[in-house]
Design a protein around this motif. Sequence first.
Motif, short mmCIF file in Angstrom:
data_model
loop_
_atom_site.label_atom_id
_atom_site.label_comp_id
_atom_site.label_asym_id
_atom_site.label_seq_id
_atom_site.Cartn_x
_atom_site.Cartn_y
_atom_site.Cartn_z
N SER A 149 0.82 -1.20 0.00
CA SER A 149 0.00 0.00 0.00
C SER A 149 0.86 1.26 0.00
CB SER A 149 -0.93 0.00 1.22
OG SER A 149 -1.70 1.18 1.28
N ALA A 150 1.96 1.23 0.77
CA ALA A 150 2.85 2.39 0.81
C ALA A 150 3.53 2.62 -0.54
CB ALA A 150 3.90 2.19 1.91
N ILE A 151 3.93 1.53 -1.21
CA ILE A 151 4.55 1.67 -2.53
C ILE A 151 3.56 2.27 -3.53
CG2 ILE A 151 5.47 0.37 -4.49
CD1 ILE A 151 6.68 -1.60 -2.50
N ALA A 152 2.31 1.79 -3.50
CA ALA A 152 1.29 2.32 -4.40
C ALA A 152 0.99 3.78 -4.09
CB ALA A 152 0.02 1.48 -4.30
N ARG A 153 0.99 4.15 -2.81
CA ARG A 153 0.73 5.55 -2.42
C ARG A 153 1.82 6.47 -2.96
NH1 ARG A 153 -2.20 8.06 1.61
NH2 ARG A 153 -2.89 6.01 2.34
N VAL A 154 3.07 6.09 -2.78
CA VAL A 154 4.18 6.92 -3.25
C VAL A 154 4.16 7.02 -4.78
CG1 VAL A 154 6.69 7.12 -3.36
CG2 VAL A 154 5.59 6.40 -1.23
N ALA A 155 3.87 5.91 -5.47
CA ALA A 155 3.81 5.93 -6.93
C ALA A 155 2.70 6.86 -7.41
CB ALA A 155 3.60 4.52 -7.46
N ASN A 156 1.54 6.84 -6.75
CA ASN A 156 0.44 7.73 -7.13
C ASN A 156 0.79 9.19 -6.88
OD1 ASN A 156 -1.09 5.58 -7.94
ND2 ASN A 156 -2.33 5.48 -6.08
N GLU A 167 3.59 13.05 3.67
CA GLU A 167 3.08 13.41 5.00
C GLU A 167 1.70 14.04 4.91
OE1 GLU A 167 6.13 15.87 6.59
OE2 GLU A 167 7.40 14.19 7.25
N TRP A 168 1.47 14.85 3.87
CA TRP A 168 0.16 15.49 3.71
C TRP A 168 -0.92 14.46 3.45
CZ3 TRP A 168 -3.66 15.96 0.02
CH2 TRP A 168 -4.59 16.99 0.22
N THR A 169 -0.64 13.46 2.62
CA THR A 169 -1.63 12.43 2.34
C THR A 169 -1.92 11.60 3.59
OG1 THR A 169 0.08 10.88 1.57
CG2 THR A 169 -0.98 12.29 -0.09
N MET A 170 -0.92 11.39 4.43
CA MET A 170 -1.15 10.64 5.66
C MET A 170 -1.97 11.46 6.65
SD MET A 170 0.13 7.74 5.03
CE MET A 170 -0.04 7.02 6.66
N GLU A 171 -1.77 12.78 6.68
CA GLU A 171 -2.57 13.64 7.55
C GLU A 171 -4.04 13.64 7.14
OE1 GLU A 171 -0.76 17.45 7.35
OE2 GLU A 171 1.02 16.88 8.52
N GLN A 172 -4.30 13.51 5.84
CA GLN A 172 -5.68 13.48 5.36
C GLN A 172 -6.35 12.15 5.64
OE1 GLN A 172 -6.95 16.37 4.15
NE2 GLN A 172 -4.92 17.17 4.66
N ASP A 173 -5.57 11.15 6.04
CA ASP A 173 -6.08 9.82 6.37
C ASP A 173 -6.94 9.27 5.22
OD1 ASP A 173 -6.42 7.56 7.87
OD2 ASP A 173 -8.16 8.32 8.98
N VAL A 192 -5.39 4.75 -0.76
CA VAL A 192 -4.57 4.91 -1.97
C VAL A 192 -5.43 5.28 -3.17
CG1 VAL A 192 -2.99 3.73 -3.52
CG2 VAL A 192 -2.86 3.30 -1.07
N LYS A 193 -6.63 4.71 -3.29
CA LYS A 193 -7.47 4.97 -4.45
C LYS A 193 -7.94 6.42 -4.50
CE LYS A 193 -9.19 0.23 -4.84
NZ LYS A 193 -10.40 -0.64 -4.85
N THR A 194 -8.09 7.05 -3.33
CA THR A 194 -8.56 8.43 -3.30
C THR A 194 -7.58 9.38 -3.99
OG1 THR A 194 -9.64 7.94 -1.19
CG2 THR A 194 -9.42 10.27 -1.78
#
Length: 314
Positions: A256-263, A285-291, A294-296
């Motif tokens: 999931s982390a790999i897909a998040r960084v790639a997106n 960090e901003w995407t993690m703060e938004q909770d 990955v699809k979002t």
Amino acid sequence: MISFTSFPTQPEDAYRTVRRYNDDEDDAMMDLDDENGPSSSKLTCPGETLTSSHDYMRGHGTYVDNDEVIASVTGTIERVNRLVTVRPVNSRYNPEIGDLVVGRIAEVQPRRWKVDANSRQDAILMLSSVNLPGGVQRRKLESDELQMRTFFEEGDLLVAEVQAFFADGAMSLHTRSLKYGKLRNGQLVIVPPVLVRRLKSHFLTLPCNVDIILALNGYIWVSKHIKQIEQEGELGFDAEAVYSNQNDRIDSSTRSAIARVANIIQILASHFIPLTDTLLLEAYEWTMEQDSDVKTLLQEDYGDALVAAVVSKE
């Protein structure tokens, strides 16, 4: 019989209006230069007026019409002294010695591999420029040449360094360090090479245990974090592990982390945002703060919000 006539006043007024417009363009360029130094960049599109041909010289990606320098391609405006050029967004990678590149094996030839490195022609990786079992400095034997596909075969991804250039301009690569070699356990993301800035180190590690290789040719590798191997072990390294084609087991959170960084990289590239280590860290960090999942990240409005939040911090 020759007669002399005076020029009408209307064309002079029109010319004066054009000159005022061009002066405004020049002032805008001066502001960019004051902010970014002697060579500045700004995104432009074909047909856009850049400046006056009386004050500036046209370079690649521009043409002159009605005493105006006009962009002929979509790209970034670059100015060096009085020379104005436009660097195309979708241009091929222009290599330099010492650059870090990620490529894909295109063909296996006698004592060499041809590598697709997103350049104008394929790069060359010689058999003598890779690490082989038994020691780095040993001679390459005929048995090594017969086993070339056990090291790299068609379709394999690798990270290498530009060592030199051949007479025809093709890159000569080498993988004589354990930080170079075959790539596994990750995902390839392709962006325009112009978006990858030159950094002190192009090997990045994010807090989510994800490694990023920001290759200067626009091929970016996002993978599972691997602990750094001691360089002293090069003389007796495990060839089966280095040249293995099998991916390691990757848990769901790391996937999931790999897909998040790639997106995130794809979003920044779609908005033509240059990629740096600090920018990628702030975006993650901003995407993690938004909770958010990955699809979002793939939603257009979410991408716009991400870019706005990251650019505002610059």
